[in-house]
Design a protein around this motif. Structure first.
Motif, PDB file in Angstrom:
ATOM      1  N   ILE A   7      -8.679   3.161  -9.059  1.00  0.00           N
ATOM      2  CA  ILE A   7      -8.367   1.737  -8.883  1.00  0.00           C
ATOM      3  C   ILE A   7      -6.873   1.561  -8.612  1.00  0.00           C
ATOM      4  N   GLU A   8      -6.055   2.274  -9.354  1.00  0.00           N
ATOM      5  CA  GLU A   8      -4.608   2.188  -9.162  1.00  0.00           C
ATOM      6  C   GLU A   8      -4.216   2.671  -7.769  1.00  0.00           C
ATOM      7  N   ILE A   9      -4.803   3.764  -7.329  1.00  0.00           N
ATOM      8  CA  ILE A   9      -4.511   4.291  -5.990  1.00  0.00           C
ATOM      9  C   ILE A   9      -4.944   3.287  -4.927  1.00  0.00           C
ATOM     10  N   ALA A  10      -6.133   2.706  -5.094  1.00  0.00           N
ATOM     11  CA  ALA A  10      -6.641   1.737  -4.118  1.00  0.00           C
ATOM     12  C   ALA A  10      -5.745   0.507  -4.058  1.00  0.00           C
ATOM     13  N   LEU A  11      -5.311  -0.007  -5.197  1.00  0.00           N
ATOM     14  CA  LEU A  11      -4.434  -1.178  -5.211  1.00  0.00           C
ATOM     15  C   LEU A  11      -3.074  -0.867  -4.585  1.00  0.00           C
ATOM     16  N   THR A  12      -2.539   0.299  -4.865  1.00  0.00           N
ATOM     17  CA  THR A  12      -1.259   0.701  -4.286  1.00  0.00           C
ATOM     18  C   THR A  12      -1.379   0.843  -2.770  1.00  0.00           C
ATOM     19  N   PHE A  13      -2.430   1.513  -2.321  1.00  0.00           N
ATOM     20  CA  PHE A  13      -2.650   1.694  -0.889  1.00  0.00           C
ATOM     21  C   PHE A  13      -2.867   0.340  -0.207  1.00  0.00           C
ATOM     22  N   MET A  17      -0.592  -1.252   2.749  1.00  0.00           N
ATOM     23  CA  MET A  17      -1.154  -1.657   4.037  1.00  0.00           C
ATOM     24  C   MET A  17      -0.826  -3.120   4.347  1.00  0.00           C
ATOM     25  N   ILE A  18      -0.900  -3.976   3.354  1.00  0.00           N
ATOM     26  CA  ILE A  18      -0.543  -5.388   3.555  1.00  0.00           C
ATOM     27  C   ILE A  18       0.914  -5.505   3.969  1.00  0.00           C
ATOM     28  N   PHE A  19       1.790  -4.739   3.331  1.00  0.00           N
ATOM     29  CA  PHE A  19       3.207  -4.756   3.672  1.00  0.00           C
ATOM     30  C   PHE A  19       3.430  -4.294   5.116  1.00  0.00           C
ATOM     31  N   ILE A  20       2.745  -3.232   5.532  1.00  0.00           N
ATOM     32  CA  ILE A  20       2.890  -2.726   6.904  1.00  0.00           C
ATOM     33  C   ILE A  20       2.425  -3.765   7.914  1.00  0.00           C
ATOM     34  N   ILE A  21       1.277  -4.388   7.652  1.00  0.00           N
ATOM     35  CA  ILE A  21       0.762  -5.410   8.566  1.00  0.00           C
ATOM     36  C   ILE A  21       1.732  -6.573   8.662  1.00  0.00           C
TER      37      ILE A  21
END
Length: 57
Positions: A7-13, A17-21
């Motif tokens: 869950i932590e990895i998914a939230l971080t990723f 991704m939101i930041f990159i977009i």
């Protein structure tokens, strides 16, 4: 709690991704604005050149 790491990895990723977009959209908007400014400056320069040539005649 078995999946807490995943869950932590998914939230971080997801956050990454939101930041990159967000950054890519911002970059495209800035490039488009710069191109519009350059086109306006070029059009103004062309207009000035044409007016100067008309005055010389």
């Amino acid at each position: 709690m078995k999946y807490a790491g995943l869950i932590e990895i998914a939230l971080t990723f997801g956050g990454f991704m939101i930041f990159i977009i967000w950054q890519m959209r911002s970059l495209r908007r800035d490039i488009r604005a710069r191109e519009e400014r350059e086109a306006q400056a070029k059009a103004a320069a062309e207009t000035g050149k044409n007016e100067q040539q008309a005055q010389e005649r």
